[in-house]
Design a protein around this motif. Structure first.
Motif, PDB file in Angstrom:
ATOM      1  N   LEU A 337      82.864  34.083  31.196  1.00  0.00           N
ATOM      2  CA  LEU A 337      83.936  34.947  31.617  1.00  0.00           C
ATOM      3  C   LEU A 337      85.125  34.890  30.999  1.00  0.00           C
ATOM      4  O   LEU A 337      86.048  35.653  30.797  1.00  0.00           O
ATOM      5  N   LEU A 350      81.903  37.738  41.967  1.00  0.00           N
ATOM      6  CA  LEU A 350      82.133  38.891  40.835  1.00  0.00           C
ATOM      7  C   LEU A 350      81.165  40.176  41.362  1.00  0.00           C
ATOM      8  O   LEU A 350      80.444  40.091  42.345  1.00  0.00           O
ATOM      9  N   THR A 354      79.751  43.042  36.506  1.00  0.00           N
ATOM     10  CA  THR A 354      80.184  41.894  35.944  1.00  0.00           C
ATOM     11  C   THR A 354      78.946  41.126  35.796  1.00  0.00           C
ATOM     12  O   THR A 354      78.692  40.307  34.735  1.00  0.00           O
TER      13      THR A 354
END
Ligand code: GDP
Ligand code: MG
Length: 893
Positions: A337, A350, A354
């Motif tokens: 990330l 998340l 993602t």
């Protein structure tokens, strides 16, 4: 130096018990290699180094002795490496750890740099030492033969080591040229030194280069050292690696600060320098691999065989959970990330997109599931084989305000109360069942309003089978009648018209039927198929006819349900009861609900503790179309929530939690959380200037709360509106007050009161709690309050004009205009405009209004006066001063 350890020499510190030796160029030592994982092992090292010591020798490139370092099996380390002669001052460095007399001379650690004298002394001693050295070596060789037995045991290892040594040999060969050059240079430089040293070194170097040979004649160790080795080998099995034979002698690396480039640069031959060089060069394969891995990052991770998993991804997932599902470390997820420029912590949530990117990057496949999947199979499960049996119709009564809905419901209910039943129906549970004259049962639900009816539908609950439309015969079709028709049609529910109040003298049922035609409702008498019954709620006229009509319509609908399955249904109403906790009135629509079953409704769940029917009696089960009160919920569900019986607690919890999340999201969306969609943004822009009146609503039953929220929603205009921050069932609690304080809201209690703590808190915080028991009063008050929030309309009231005749400058006051009021009057404190050539040059207020030195409040037309402006000085003769008042006009909704 011997193969015994070279530590402790310092601490033993006694005067050397041996004569000083010149160190042979083949050096050996045992070093202890420590690994990062905490283990250590001893490695015998041998170093061949050409060294021609000479006074003032400049540091040569020999400082890099590494290429000459040979690793060899411990048992094959017989070489006696005499120490370079020491000056008398270096005595402390020498110590003997091996008591054996035949032990070869020990090498000491030089603890400090040598002086020029010392070096010279050593150089001189070198020649003599060399002879002795040879002798010593021969002796050692003899000893080595004695050790041959033991060596054979280790031969295998050594052979294994050969492979690696051969590699090193080639490397060494490459270095040979370089070394030779260095030697030559050194020899040239030390021309005046001992010429014999050079051959010695050369000689020594040769065996050294092939020293790896297991059967090397120089393979003996001192007996003591051997013993030590044997000892350790027994107690501690160390993992051996080809080419790096372990010699677990008790050897500790010399202290780092004392060795290093400085010493090596001088080219002095000491074990320390030798081992120092050797240490670097003989980094084990594993250590080397680890080191490169460290440098490369996580190279190993990529090479590691990975298990590709199918990751089940819900709509949102925490980093922790995602890592768990992938069997990856959460740090790796966070790193990924971060690479994408997103800083996250392990508990961050998340989005599925993602999370999918990350999972795929890590080589997993993803299976996206919607969170709503938890609800799958919860509702509308197909009936089992059980034959469906007829069920009672569920009827909702709708109509315009005051047309007699409540009266009609009450009348029907009362008419059905068995005579003699004490107190009649004491319970009001929002829904009840009556028996039509023909014996058919009919279930009525008491909806507080059309909005609630639609809200129920919006939540997927098709509760109502038949709509009874109440129209007052004296009033006809009214707006809410039309609304009711629309709702009913949208729900595809057949309508039965109840023309009420026919007892009234001005009743005109035909007019009602006629008006209904305009709204697509054709009653039978007008040739349509809609049943219409003329009733009077107050006089109880034709109530049985109405019930019969309903029963007839129900027959046409052929309503059936399977009672032999798990129950499903809808919550009609829910409230918090002081004594009994959350109480929900539910309507069983399919199956049979029994006491003890696990039940989920909305975001609440619980085990059914008790079922209470519409007459207040405890029942064990409820069949389809039966309204019952359910006790045992964890909290009050909402009216319109569908309920279902679930098989286990885990499932119940899962569904309830999912719905709770959804509810919270919806609430936060309503609370004006910044949304990101363009449509939302546009609507926000549109309402940006809108004033909002935040309200917290608590009511006795969910139905009234919904009705209030709906009514308040309708009050809103483009300019002002009520925002329901929170609404719920039950008394006003401290948390409501806190919420109201945070959102600067007023609290409205409908048929509920605040708890004492909440009341105290509200008093302290200055939060207003208003109580109502009539919804219209409530709405009117809110309307009034919101009217106050509407920006008042400003109206200008012209007062008069004055012309400036003269401008005086008065110290401290500034410019004062001497004027004559031409029309109207001029007032102090009024708004003024300064007009020059028909252009407004200034707008403001008068600071002074004087007439003959006296402050006056007002000057009439025709009189002269002195006027000064607030914060404005630039008046000129001929300007006109326009004076006016501004009137604020309150606006109402
Ligand atoms: P809702 O607003 O539709 O629930 O209407 P209500 O049931 O509260 O009734 C409104 C008013 O109409 C009350 O004052 C009732 O007494 C009156 N009312 C209701 N039904 C009848 C009826 O059949 N005849 C007469 N004369 N008055 C009625
Ligand atoms: Mg009513």
């Amino acid at each position: 130096m011997t193969d015994t350890n070279n530590t402790g020499e310092k601490t033993l510190g006694a005067a050397p018990s041996k004569t000083l030796h010149l160190k042979r160029p083949v050096e050996q030592g045992v070093v202890r290699q420590s690994f990062s994982h905490g283990r250590s092992k001893a490695v015998v090292v041998e170093k061949v180094k050409r060294r021609i010591p000479g006074p003032g020798e400049a540091p040569s490139r020999e400082a890099a002795p590494a290429p000459t370092v040979v690793l060899r099996p411990a048992a094959a380390t017989p070489a006696v490496a005499p120490v370079a002669p020491r000056g008398p001052t270096s005595q402390a460095a020498v110590a003997k750890t091996t008591p054996t007399p035949i032990a070869p001379p020990k090498t000491g650690v030089v603890l400090h740099t040598l002086t020029e004298e010392q070096r010279e002394a050593r150089a001189k001693a070198l020649v003599g030492a060399r002879a002795r050295e040879d002798e010593d070596r021969r002796r050692q060789e003899a000893e080595a033969k004695l050790r041959a037995e033991r060596e054979t045991r280790e031969r295998a290892e050594r052979e294994a080591a050969d492979a690696r040594k051969r590699d090193e040999d080639t490397r060494r060969a490459q270095d040979a040229d370089f070394k030779r050059k260095t030697e030559d240079e050194a020899r040239r430089r030390l021309a005046g030194g001992e010429p014999s040293a050079t051959p010695a070194v050369t000689m020594a170097r040769k065996p050294a280069t092939s020293a790896a040979a297991p059967a090397s004649p120089v393979g003996a160790a001192s007996p003591t050292a051997r013993a030590l080795v044997a000892d350790e080998e027994e107690t501690k099995r160390v993992i051996r690696r080809p080419g790096a034979v372990i010699q677990p002698a008790k050897v500790v690396l010399p202290p780092r600060p004392t060795r290093g480039a400085e010493q090596r640069n001088r080219g002095r031959l000491t074990v320390t320098s030798a081992t120092a060089g050797e240490e670097e060069r003989t980094r084990s394969v594993a250590a080397f691999r680890r080191r490169t891995q460290r440098l490369k990052g996580h190279g190993l991770k990529e090479t590691k065989e990975k298990l590709s998993r199918e990751i089940v991804l819900p709509e949102t997932i925490t980093i922790q959970e995602l890592a768990n599902r992938m069997s990856e470390r959460a740090v790796d997820v966070i790193k990924l990330l971060m690479k994408q420029g997103q800083m996250a912590t392990i508990t961050d949530v998340l989005e599925a997109d993602t999370a999918q990117l990350i999972a795929e990057e890590l080589g997993h496949t993803v299976k996206r599931v919607a969170e709503s999947d938890v609800e799958e199979g919860l509702f509308d499960r197909p009936d089992e084989d059980g034959a469906p049996v007829p069920r009672a119709p569920i009827v909702t009564i709708m109509g315009h305000v005051d047309h007699g809905k409540t009266s009609l419901l009450d009348a029907i209910r009362k008419a059905n109360v068995v005579a003699g039943e004490a107190g009649g129906i004491t319970q009001h549970i929002g829904a009840y069942q009556v028996t039509a004259p023909g014996g058919a049962k009919i279930t009525f639900i008491d909806t507080p309003g059309h909005a609630a009816f639609t809200a129920m539908r919006a939540r997927g609950a098709k509760v109502t089978d038949i709509v009874v439309l109440v129209v007052a015969a004296d009033d006809g079709v009214m707006p809410q009648t039309i609304e009711a028709i629309r709702h009913a049609k949208a729900a595809h529910a057949p309508i039965i018209v109840a023309i009420n109040k026919i007892d009234k003298p001005d009743a005109n049922p035909d007019r009602v039927s006629q008006e209904l035609l305009q709204h697509d409702v054709q009653v039978e008498s007008f040739g349509g198929d809609t049943l219409a019954v003329e009733v009077s709620a107050t006089k109880h006229t034709n109530l049985d006819k109405l019930l019969e009509a309903i029963a007839l319509q129900a027959e046409l609908l052929d309503l059936t349900a399977d009672p032999d399955r798990s129950a499903e249904g809808t919550v009609v109403e829910a409230r918090l009861d002081r004594g009994r906790g959350p109480v929900a009135t539910v309507l069983v629509q399919r199956g049979t609900l029994r006491v003890g079953e696990l039940i989920v409704a909305g975001s609440q769940w619980g085990r059914v503790r008790a079922l209470i029917d519409d007459s207040g009696a405890n029942v064990e089960s409820a069949l389809p179309s039966t309204p019952v009160e359910v006790l045992g919920f964890s909290g009050a569900p909402e009216a319109g929530d569908r309920f279902a019986v679930v098989e286990n607690e885990a499932r119940a919890r899962e569904v309830a939690e999912y719905r709770d999340r959804q509810k919270r999201e919806k609430l936060s969306a309503r609370g004006g959380v910044v949304r990101t969609s363009l449509a939302d943004m546009m609507s926000q822009l549109k309402t940006a200037g809108r004033k909002e009146m935040p309200i917290v609503i608590k009511g006795d039953v969910q139905g009234s709360v919904e009705a209030i929220v709906a009514a308040l929603d309708k009050l809103g205009t483009d300019e002002v509106g009520a925002r329901v921050v929170h609404s719920g069932v039950g008394g006003v609690t401290e948390s409501d007050v806190t919420l109201a304080e945070a959102s600067k809201a007023v609290i409205i209690g409908f048929n509920v009161r605040a708890h004492k703590e909440a009341r105290d808190l509200a008093e302290r915080q200055g939060i207003e709690i208003r109580y109502y028991n009539i919804i219209y009063n409530l709405v009117d008050d809110v309307k009034a309050a919101m009217s106050g929030m509407l920006a008042p309309t400003l109206r200008e009231e012209m007062l008069g004009n004055a012309t400036i005749l003269e401008v005086f400058n008065i110290s401290k006051v500034g410019n004062v205009a001497g004027c004559r009021v031409t029309d109207g009057n001029v007032q102090r404190g009024a708004h003024v405009r300064l007009i020059r050539d028909n252009v407004v040059v200034h707008e403001g207020k008068l600071s002074t209004l004087k007439r003959f030195k006296d402050e006056v409040a007002q000057v009439q037309a025709g009189q002269e006066c002195g006027m000064a402006f607030e914060n404005y000085q630039d008046m000129r003769i001929g300007d006109v001063i326009e004076c006016y008042n501004v009137e604020e006009i309150r606006r109402t909704l």
